[in-house]
Design a protein around this motif. Structure first.
Motif, PDB file in Angstrom:
ATOM      1  N   TYR A  56     -31.163 -18.527 -68.741  1.00 25.83           N
ATOM      2  CA  TYR A  56     -31.317 -18.351 -67.299  1.00 25.83           C
ATOM      3  C   TYR A  56     -30.374 -19.270 -66.533  1.00 25.83           C
ATOM      4  O   TYR A  56     -29.785 -18.873 -65.517  1.00 25.83           O
ATOM      5  CB  TYR A  56     -32.768 -18.625 -66.915  1.00 25.83           C
ATOM      6  CG  TYR A  56     -33.134 -18.198 -65.522  1.00 25.83           C
ATOM      7  CD1 TYR A  56     -33.152 -16.851 -65.159  1.00 25.83           C
ATOM      8  CD2 TYR A  56     -33.496 -19.138 -64.553  1.00 25.83           C
ATOM      9  CE1 TYR A  56     -33.516 -16.453 -63.880  1.00 25.83           C
ATOM     10  CE2 TYR A  56     -33.860 -18.752 -63.267  1.00 25.83           C
ATOM     11  CZ  TYR A  56     -33.860 -17.406 -62.937  1.00 25.83           C
ATOM     12  OH  TYR A  56     -34.213 -17.016 -61.667  1.00 25.83           O
ATOM     13  N   VAL A 102     -30.117 -25.872 -61.909  1.00 21.98           N
ATOM     14  CA  VAL A 102     -30.070 -24.654 -62.721  1.00 21.98           C
ATOM     15  C   VAL A 102     -31.009 -24.749 -63.923  1.00 21.98           C
ATOM     16  O   VAL A 102     -31.588 -23.745 -64.362  1.00 21.98           O
ATOM     17  CB  VAL A 102     -28.635 -24.332 -63.193  1.00 21.98           C
ATOM     18  CG1 VAL A 102     -27.733 -24.052 -62.008  1.00 21.98           C
ATOM     19  CG2 VAL A 102     -28.055 -25.426 -64.063  1.00 21.98           C
ATOM     20  N   ARG A 114     -37.344 -18.744 -57.942  1.00 24.01           N
ATOM     21  CA  ARG A 114     -36.473 -17.557 -57.908  1.00 24.01           C
ATOM     22  C   ARG A 114     -36.155 -17.186 -56.461  1.00 24.01           C
ATOM     23  O   ARG A 114     -35.018 -16.831 -56.132  1.00 24.01           O
ATOM     24  CB  ARG A 114     -37.172 -16.398 -58.615  1.00 24.01           C
ATOM     25  CG  ARG A 114     -36.438 -15.075 -58.534  1.00 24.01           C
ATOM     26  CD  ARG A 114     -35.298 -14.988 -59.519  1.00 24.01           C
ATOM     27  NE  ARG A 114     -34.620 -13.705 -59.421  1.00 24.01           N
ATOM     28  CZ  ARG A 114     -33.651 -13.309 -60.241  1.00 24.01           C
ATOM     29  NH1 ARG A 114     -33.267 -14.105 -61.230  1.00 24.01           N
ATOM     30  NH2 ARG A 114     -33.072 -12.139 -60.106  1.00 24.01           N
ATOM     31  N   LEU A 163     -27.485 -18.276 -63.715  1.00 27.61           N
ATOM     32  CA  LEU A 163     -27.353 -18.876 -62.393  1.00 27.61           C
ATOM     33  C   LEU A 163     -25.982 -19.512 -62.210  1.00 27.61           C
ATOM     34  O   LEU A 163     -25.353 -19.369 -61.144  1.00 27.61           O
ATOM     35  CB  LEU A 163     -28.445 -19.932 -62.186  1.00 27.61           C
ATOM     36  CG  LEU A 163     -29.901 -19.451 -62.168  1.00 27.61           C
ATOM     37  CD1 LEU A 163     -30.847 -20.638 -62.013  1.00 27.61           C
ATOM     38  CD2 LEU A 163     -30.131 -18.442 -61.042  1.00 27.61           C
ATOM     39  N   LEU A 209     -24.276 -17.448 -55.534  1.00 23.01           N
ATOM     40  CA  LEU A 209     -25.296 -18.472 -55.330  1.00 23.01           C
ATOM     41  C   LEU A 209     -24.725 -19.839 -54.995  1.00 23.01           C
ATOM     42  O   LEU A 209     -25.486 -20.755 -54.658  1.00 23.01           O
ATOM     43  CB  LEU A 209     -26.165 -18.592 -56.591  1.00 23.01           C
ATOM     44  CG  LEU A 209     -26.835 -17.303 -57.090  1.00 23.01           C
ATOM     45  CD1 LEU A 209     -27.646 -17.586 -58.341  1.00 23.01           C
ATOM     46  CD2 LEU A 209     -27.708 -16.692 -56.010  1.00 23.01           C
ATOM     47  N   THR A 242     -33.586 -19.696 -55.159  1.00 24.07           N
ATOM     48  CA  THR A 242     -32.220 -19.570 -55.689  1.00 24.07           C
ATOM     49  C   THR A 242     -31.530 -18.292 -55.215  1.00 24.07           C
ATOM     50  O   THR A 242     -30.341 -18.313 -54.887  1.00 24.07           O
ATOM     51  CB  THR A 242     -32.222 -19.599 -57.228  1.00 24.07           C
ATOM     52  OG1 THR A 242     -33.091 -18.567 -57.735  1.00 24.07           O
ATOM     53  CG2 THR A 242     -32.681 -20.948 -57.738  1.00 24.07           C
ATOM     54  N   HIS A 243     -32.261 -17.182 -55.146  1.00 21.87           N
ATOM     55  CA  HIS A 243     -31.614 -15.900 -54.889  1.00 21.87           C
ATOM     56  C   HIS A 243     -31.780 -15.389 -53.463  1.00 21.87           C
ATOM     57  O   HIS A 243     -30.906 -14.673 -52.966  1.00 21.87           O
ATOM     58  CB  HIS A 243     -32.131 -14.846 -55.874  1.00 21.87           C
ATOM     59  CG  HIS A 243     -31.615 -15.005 -57.254  1.00 21.87           C
ATOM     60  ND1 HIS A 243     -32.020 -16.028 -58.097  1.00 21.87           N
ATOM     61  CD2 HIS A 243     -30.701 -14.286 -57.961  1.00 21.87           C
ATOM     62  CE1 HIS A 243     -31.383 -15.921 -59.254  1.00 21.87           C
ATOM     63  NE2 HIS A 243     -30.582 -14.886 -59.194  1.00 21.87           N
TER      64      HIS A 243
END
Length: 284
Positions: A46, A142, A205, A50, A56, A208-209
């Protein structure tokens, strides 16, 4: 303790799942160990996703190479195991290990501290980032974003192992654990799996997104630390304290987990409040 005998014994049946997935001679594969391994591998996979998603990061500049995370997984595993074991020995059962020091190496008997493991990984990230010239907080961000999945899996393994169970209760979903006495108890391991695992992962999540908080180093890491601390403190009200420690400071509610998690909440809030977006230098 006498009030516990007034609780009804009705409870959900404990799912008698063998803690050992497979055993070949002296070699045994436990759900607990698989939870750690899968959690570490997921966090690595993951983190790479990222770190390679230019959308991002500030101005689309990637903070590290995928190969850096390939190398870091070894450092992370060492930090988790050494830190987690050391933390458990120091925080939860020091007297026993002073009396029987060789038991420190018997990790197959269980006994890992999340707080110790976190400190071990933080040290590993700091040393690794300095060696590779990576922004330390971005590495922390991350890695932290994927850690809740492993936390959730390990808590489910705690449930399968019938360990770290909750306090006696009469809630409809109470479970009578095979080694938890004749009491219906909170399945506190599953509470932790839900909060520290699923809920915390979804929150990170979103950060981050949707909120693009990787552009603000240490915000995601701070949210992880604060979120875990709050989740752990909440669940400690339903979890039976460690037998060798019990409740602390003469109370019937304060536990070691609460004490160790409170600084995490404060540190996480500090990290989020003081985090500032990164502005990449413009070409001349």
């Amino acid at each position: 303790m006498s009030e516990y005998f007034l609780l009804p014994l009705a409870s959900l049946p404990f799912p008698n799942i063998n803690p050992v997935i497979v055993q070949i001679g002296p070699l045994a594969v436990h759900w607990y160990g698989v939870g750690y391994i899968v959690g570490i591998l997921f966090a690595w996979w993951y983190a790479k996703r990222l770190a390679t998603n230019a959308r991002l990061w500030p101005d689309g500049v990637l903070p590290m190479k995928p190969e850096d995370l390939d190398d870091f997984i070894v450092w992370a595993a060492i930090g988790v195991v050494l830190g987690g074991r050391t933390g458990y020995v120091l925080f939860y059962d020091l007297a026993r290990y002073i009396a029987h020091p060789l038991d420190i190496f018997a990790v197959w008997q269980g006994g890992m501290s999340f707080h110790g493991g976190l400190l071990g990984v933080i040290l590993a990230m700091t040393l690794f980032s300095l060696k590779r010239g990576i922004r330390t907080w971005s590495l922390f961000d991350v890695v932290a974003a994927g850690v809740p999945v492993g936390l959730g899996l390990v808590r489910v393994a705690n449930f399968i192992n019938s360990e770290l169970w909750g306090r006696p209760t009469d809630v409809p979903w109470a479970v009578e654990f095979p080694n938890g006495g004749p009491f219906s108890r909170h399945p506190s391991q599953l509470y932790e799996a839900l909060l520290e695992g699923l809920v915390l992962f979804l929150v990170l999540r979103i950060l981050t997104h949707s909120r693009l908080k990787l552009k603000t180093p240490r915000f995601v890491g701070g949210a992880f630390i604060c979120g875990y601390g709050l989740s752990r403190i909440f669940v400690e009200f339903f979890r039976e304290p460690d037998q060798q420690l019990g409740y602390l400071l003469g109370t019937n509610w304060l536990t070691m987990g609460m004490i160790l998690s409170t600084p995490m909440v404060l540190a996480g809030i500090w990290a989020m409040v003081t985090a500032k977006p990164v502005t990449q230098p413009q070409p001349a």
